[in-house]
Design an enzyme around this catalytic site. Structure first.
Site, short mmCIF file in Angstrom:
data_model
loop_
_atom_site.label_atom_id
_atom_site.label_comp_id
_atom_site.label_asym_id
_atom_site.label_seq_id
_atom_site.Cartn_x
_atom_site.Cartn_y
_atom_site.Cartn_z
N ARG A 1 0.73 -4.89 -5.92
CA ARG A 1 0.93 -6.16 -5.25
C ARG A 1 1.17 -7.19 -6.36
NH1 ARG A 1 -2.85 -3.53 -1.80
NH2 ARG A 1 -1.79 -3.06 0.17
N ASP B 1 2.58 -0.88 11.44
CA ASP B 1 2.53 -2.25 11.98
C ASP B 1 3.79 -3.05 11.63
OD1 ASP B 1 2.08 -2.36 9.27
OD2 ASP B 1 0.44 -3.81 9.39
N ARG C 1 -5.99 -2.70 9.27
CA ARG C 1 -6.67 -4.00 9.21
C ARG C 1 -6.31 -4.86 10.44
NH1 ARG C 1 -5.73 -6.60 3.63
NH2 ARG C 1 -6.95 -4.85 2.90
N ASP D 1 6.18 -5.54 5.69
CA ASP D 1 6.75 -6.87 5.90
C ASP D 1 6.71 -7.76 4.65
OD1 ASP D 1 7.30 -6.28 8.47
OD2 ASP D 1 5.69 -7.48 9.36
N ASP E 1 0.02 2.08 8.44
CA ASP E 1 -0.50 1.32 9.58
C ASP E 1 0.44 1.27 10.79
OD1 ASP E 1 -2.77 0.81 8.20
OD2 ASP E 1 -2.24 -1.23 7.61
N GLY F 1 0.83 -1.21 0.00
CA GLY F 1 0.00 0.00 0.00
C GLY F 1 0.86 1.25 0.00
N THR G 1 4.40 2.36 5.35
CA THR G 1 2.98 1.97 5.48
C THR G 1 2.33 2.91 6.49
OG1 THR G 1 1.43 0.34 6.39
CG2 THR G 1 3.71 0.13 7.11
P1 ADP Z 1 3.39 -4.85 2.56
O1 ADP Z 1 4.73 -4.77 1.95
O2 ADP Z 1 2.83 -3.49 2.87
O3 ADP Z 1 3.34 -5.78 3.75
P2 ADP Z 1 2.05 -6.86 0.95
O4 ADP Z 1 1.95 -7.85 2.05
O5 ADP Z 1 0.88 -6.68 0.06
O6 ADP Z 1 2.39 -5.39 1.47
O7 ADP Z 1 3.33 -7.27 0.08
C1 ADP Z 1 3.71 -6.51 -1.04
C2 ADP Z 1 4.28 -7.43 -2.08
O8 ADP Z 1 5.44 -8.09 -1.57
C3 ADP Z 1 3.38 -8.58 -2.50
O9 ADP Z 1 2.45 -8.20 -3.49
C4 ADP Z 1 4.36 -9.57 -3.07
O10 ADP Z 1 4.76 -9.21 -4.36
C5 ADP Z 1 5.55 -9.39 -2.13
N1 ADP Z 1 5.47 -10.40 -1.06
C6 ADP Z 1 4.62 -10.44 -0.01
N2 ADP Z 1 4.83 -11.54 0.74
C7 ADP Z 1 5.82 -12.23 0.14
C8 ADP Z 1 6.50 -13.47 0.42
N3 ADP Z 1 6.18 -14.22 1.47
N4 ADP Z 1 7.48 -13.85 -0.44
C9 ADP Z 1 7.81 -13.11 -1.51
N5 ADP Z 1 7.21 -11.93 -1.82
C10 ADP Z 1 6.24 -11.49 -1.02
O1 F6P Z 2 -1.81 0.77 3.75
C1 F6P Z 2 -2.29 -0.10 4.73
C2 F6P Z 2 -3.71 -0.37 4.49
O2 F6P Z 2 -4.28 0.87 4.33
C3 F6P Z 2 -4.49 -1.15 5.52
O3 F6P Z 2 -4.90 -0.42 6.63
C4 F6P Z 2 -5.64 -1.64 4.71
O4 F6P Z 2 -6.21 -2.76 5.26
C5 F6P Z 2 -5.02 -1.94 3.40
O5 F6P Z 2 -3.89 -1.09 3.30
C6 F6P Z 2 -5.94 -1.77 2.25
O6 F6P Z 2 -5.21 -1.59 1.08
P1 F6P Z 2 -5.79 -1.87 -0.40
O7 F6P Z 2 -7.14 -1.31 -0.45
O8 F6P Z 2 -4.81 -1.19 -1.27
O9 F6P Z 2 -5.76 -3.36 -0.56
#
Ligand code: ADP
Ligand code: F6P
Length: 375
Positions: free
Chosen positions: A119, A176, A218, A150, A174, A58, A172
């Site tokens: 994503r 978090d 979330r 993460d 959040d 995000g 982010t």
């Molecule tokens: P954030 O980075 O904010 O936690 P996401 O969890 O959506 O957001 O992760 C962002 C992107 O990072 C994912 O769309 C994916 O491409 C990559 N990613 C997430 N988890 C993994 C994982 N376990 N292994 C490899 N790539 C990952």
């Molecule tokens: O950026 C973090 C966050 O805003 C969370 O609080 C929320 O659950 C999520 O992203 C929603 O993101 P999207 O609508 O892009 O999936």
């Protein structure tokens, strides 16, 4: 452009060898962290000339300030800088461009991310990660700075395991991420939410209503807790705490009504439940005209606050300094006002929780019963 050559000394390679021998002697399974270190250290024989930067997950206000700091620090230190668009999707598709000083002009005050974000499901697969590392080599990217959460670090760690060193920056709203007290965008998002809630208070008060306001988060109640305190809300529902409708909302409303108060603000973190359902229930059980407001993605936009700009700039600078010093595969964060960094494996294991004192502050100063105060 003439690029400064960044050479890494054999001392570090010796460290890698001794770690490896120790592992053989003890016969322990080589864990992911060690793998990561070894991959990082083996890269030190090569030079880092080119650094890629991407934003992922995000978006968050201040990501641009971080990109700007990474690019400007990198150029200043003689690296070649490549911007990768749309996170790991862009990497797999080769959506990259060379960045110069002008590429990051006039972006420090802009929300969103000039690199776009996305994503990418494919990147969660072994094939996707192999392809990602191959793409880095093809594009001449020797190391990567990833701004995200993460999930994004897990993706970057997969590349580190394939010989592409990484540095992660926390981006982010959040807040978090376990290894840092602060994440890029969090401050702006809270201030945006607060501004909206202050406006809602005006109309809620004029109509003697109850406003149930859903804020983002979330799985994390950082935004909810802070804006509840700052907006003087009567109650807050957090994903970290079980909630009971009767005890946490209805009893509180009844108690507060005794003081003559006729309007109520209730903050709900996104992860708790549906604001509309909560508002409907309050109306049905108290007779108070109730409305739900979902602040939603407006919280992710807007010009970053001073705090987000300064911290994002410092973190972006630090990411390049770490790479320059050969300190790879680390996540940058802040503890209090200080910059910190941890190995990515350690960072991904770290957890944090809401400050219990702040939770108590919120609960204590939102209770408005005269009886309790005197007692
Ligand atoms: P954030 O980075 O904010 O936690 P996401 O969890 O959506 O957001 O992760 C962002 C992107 O990072 C994912 O769309 C994916 O491409 C990559 N990613 C997430 N988890 C993994 C994982 N376990 N292994 C490899 N790539 C990952
Ligand atoms: O950026 C973090 C966050 O805003 C969370 O609080 C929320 O659950 C999520 O992203 C929603 O993101 P999207 O609508 O892009 O999936």
């Amino acid at each position: 452009l003439e690029f400064r050559r960044v050479l890494f000394r054999s001392q570090s390679c010796c460290k890698a060898t001794s770690l490896f021998r120790e592992e053989e002697v003890t016969g322990k399974r080589v864990n992911e962290e060690l793998n990561c270190k070894l991959e990082g250290i083996s890269r030190m024989e090569k030079q880092i000339k080119t650094i890629g930067v991407l934003t992922s997950g995000g978006d968050a206000p201040g990501m641009n300030a971080a990109v700007r700091a990474v690019v400007r620090t990198g150029l200043h230190k003689g690296f070649r800088m490549i911007g990768i668009q749309r996170g790991y999707n862009g990497l797999l598709n080769g959506e990259c461009f060379e960045m110069n000083l002008r590429s990051v002009s006039n972006i420090i005050s802009a929300g969103g991310t000039i690199l776009y974000t996305a994503r990418c499901l494919e990147f969660k697969t072994k094939e996707g990660q192999d392809k990602g590392a191959e793409k880095c080599r093809e594009l001449g990217i020797d190391a990567l700075v990833v701004i995200g959460g993460d999930g994004s670090y897990r993706g970057a760690r997969a590349l580190a395991h394939r010989g592409i060193p990484m540095i992660g920056l926390p981006g982010t709203i959040d807040n978090d991420i376990g290894c840092t007290d602060y994440t890029i965008g969090y401050d702006t998002a809270m201030n945006t939410a607060l501004e909206m809630i202050d406006k809602l208070r005006d109309t809620t008060q004029s109509h003697d209503r109850c406003s149930v306001v859903e804020v983002m988060g979330r799985n994390a109640g950082y935004i909810a807790l802070n804006v509840a305190i700052a907006s003087g809300a009567m109650a807050v529902l957090l994903p970290e705490k079980e909630f009971d409708m009767q005890r946490d909302i209805l009893d509180k409303i009844a108690e507060t009504q005794k003081t003559g108060k006729r309007h109520f603000i209730i903050i709900v973190a996104e992860g708790v439940g549906h604001a509309q359902e909560i508002a409907n229930e309050i109306q049905a059980r108290t007779g108070i005209d109730s409305r739900a407001t979902i602040l939603g993605h407006v919280q992710r936009g807007g010009s970053p606050t001073l705090r987000d700009r300064v911290n994002a700039s410092a973190m972006g600078y630090q990411a390049v300094c770490l790479l320059e010093q050969g300190k790879y595969n680390r996540i940058v964060g802040m503890k209090g006002e200080k910059l910190v960094d941890y190995p990515v494996d350690e960072a991904l294991e770290m957890t944090k929780g809401l400050d219990p004192v702040l939770v108590d502050v919120c609960n204590t100063i939102s209770i408005r019963s005269e009886e309790r105060r005197v007692g």
